[in-house]
Motif scaffolding. Structure first.
Motif, PDB file in Angstrom:
ATOM      1  N   GLU A   1       0.811  -1.092  -0.008  1.00  0.00           N
ATOM      2  CA  GLU A   1      -0.053  -0.095  -0.047  1.00  0.00           C
ATOM      3  C   GLU A   1       0.897   1.086  -0.002  1.00  0.00           C
ATOM      4  OE1 GLU A   1      -3.809   1.382   2.899  1.00  0.00           O
ATOM      5  OE2 GLU A   1      -1.668   1.144   3.813  1.00  0.00           O
ATOM      6  N   ILE A   2       0.865   2.283  -0.831  1.00  0.00           N
ATOM      7  CA  ILE A   2       1.442   3.419  -0.867  1.00  0.00           C
ATOM      8  C   ILE A   2       0.414   4.566  -1.108  1.00  0.00           C
ATOM      9  CG2 ILE A   2       2.930   4.736  -2.538  1.00  0.00           C
ATOM     10  CD1 ILE A   2       3.814   2.329  -3.839  1.00  0.00           C
TER      11      ILE A   2
ATOM     12  N   GLY B   1       3.052   9.458   7.742  1.00  0.00           N
ATOM     13  CA  GLY B   1       4.105   9.155   8.682  1.00  0.00           C
ATOM     14  C   GLY B   1       3.920   9.635  10.201  1.00  0.00           C
ATOM     15  N   ASP B   2       2.999  10.454  10.513  1.00  0.00           N
ATOM     16  CA  ASP B   2       2.725  10.738  11.837  1.00  0.00           C
ATOM     17  C   ASP B   2       1.880   9.811  12.161  1.00  0.00           C
ATOM     18  OD1 ASP B   2       1.857  11.921  14.205  1.00  0.00           O
ATOM     19  OD2 ASP B   2       1.673  13.841  13.251  1.00  0.00           O
TER      20      ASP B   2
ATOM     21  N   ASP C   1       7.203   2.003   6.165  1.00  0.00           N
ATOM     22  CA  ASP C   1       8.849   2.424   5.728  1.00  0.00           C
ATOM     23  C   ASP C   1       8.770   3.848   6.316  1.00  0.00           C
ATOM     24  OD1 ASP C   1       7.376   4.275   4.103  1.00  0.00           O
ATOM     25  OD2 ASP C   1       8.192   3.734   2.231  1.00  0.00           O
ATOM     26  N   GLU C   2      10.307   4.334   6.350  1.00  0.00           N
ATOM     27  CA  GLU C   2      10.807   5.518   7.047  1.00  0.00           C
ATOM     28  C   GLU C   2       9.940   6.673   6.877  1.00  0.00           C
ATOM     29  OE1 GLU C   2      14.699   6.660   7.392  1.00  0.00           O
ATOM     30  OE2 GLU C   2      15.539   4.465   7.485  1.00  0.00           O
TER      31      GLU C   2
ATOM     32  N   THR D   1       4.516   3.972   2.478  1.00  0.00           N
ATOM     33  CA  THR D   1       4.533   2.459   2.011  1.00  0.00           C
ATOM     34  C   THR D   1       4.647   1.431   2.959  1.00  0.00           C
ATOM     35  OG1 THR D   1       5.860   3.106   0.016  1.00  0.00           O
ATOM     36  CG2 THR D   1       5.649   0.702   0.208  1.00  0.00           C
ATOM     37  N   ARG D   2       3.707   0.554   3.055  1.00  0.00           N
ATOM     38  CA  ARG D   2       3.495  -0.726   4.039  1.00  0.00           C
ATOM     39  C   ARG D   2       2.885  -1.638   3.393  1.00  0.00           C
ATOM     40  NH1 ARG D   2      -0.059   1.061   9.278  1.00  0.00           N
ATOM     41  NH2 ARG D   2      -1.859   1.894   7.883  1.00  0.00           N
ATOM     42  N   PHE D   3       3.296  -3.081   3.971  1.00  0.00           N
ATOM     43  CA  PHE D   3       2.440  -4.241   3.346  1.00  0.00           C
ATOM     44  C   PHE D   3       0.883  -4.214   3.779  1.00  0.00           C
ATOM     45  CE2 PHE D   3       0.565  -8.527   4.633  1.00  0.00           C
ATOM     46  CZ  PHE D   3       0.954  -9.268   3.668  1.00  0.00           C
ATOM     47  N   GLU D   4       0.063  -4.816   2.941  1.00  0.00           N
ATOM     48  CA  GLU D   4      -1.334  -4.745   3.488  1.00  0.00           C
ATOM     49  C   GLU D   4      -2.067  -5.919   2.637  1.00  0.00           C
ATOM     50  OE1 GLU D   4      -4.715  -1.533   3.816  1.00  0.00           O
ATOM     51  OE2 GLU D   4      -4.489  -2.107   1.786  1.00  0.00           O
TER      52      GLU D   4
END
Length: 155
Positions: A3-4, A138-139, A56-57, A61-64
């Motif tokens: 997921e982006i 990212g927050d 990610d930093e 982006t992360r796995f979903e």
């Protein structure tokens, strides 16, 4: 299964006039750990089980992984969730080639409006409507899993 997305505060309800869809969502977390959140969601009359990995930093982006589940099962699993269920109305708003999902939160998160846009690439260009506020990608305070534990009205 990545997921982006980018996430923004919403500064006015002008988006409601542009929305082409509106739905009700109730969700809870079986596990709200940022490394592997497990969510149960009822979206109108459908149930879903979702697993999200660590971002990610940049937070974009992360796995979903998501699977539709039986509505009766979803209701039963919601009863097992950690305290702090999330209730919200989701509006979908088209902006150029993209769709913003704008969430109006209720209960302990009353007064919070967040807009998310899913992208194909983290650096993809997109239109920013006038009602869009500051970016909060990212927050972690604005992750639904964290809003369930530390609601917006308690900040």
């Amino acid at each position: 299964m990545l997921e982006i997305e980018r996430k923004f505060l919403v500064k006015s309800d002008a988006f409601k006039n542009e929305a082409f869809s509106q739905s009700e969502i109730k969700q809870g977390y079986l596990n709200s750990n940022p490394s592997r959140a497990v969510r149960i969601r009822i979206h109108n009359d459908k149930g879903y089980l979702t697993i999200k990995g660590k971002s990610d930093e940049s937070g974009t982006t992360r796995f979903e992984w998501e699977k539709e589940i039986d509505l009766t099962e979803a209701n039963a699993l919601l009863k097992l969730c950690e305290p702090g269920a999330i209730s919200k109305t989701r509006y979908e708003v088209k902006a150029g080639e993209h769709i913003y999902e704008v969430d109006e939160f209720y209960d302990d998160n009353q007064g919070l409006w967040l807009a998310e846009i899913e992208l194909k690439d983290a650096n993809e260009a997109f239109i920013k409507p006038d009602w869009l506020g500051d970016e909060v990608t990212g927050d972690v305070r604005y992750y639904n899993s964290q809003l369930s534990k530390n609601p917006f009205t308690k900040w």
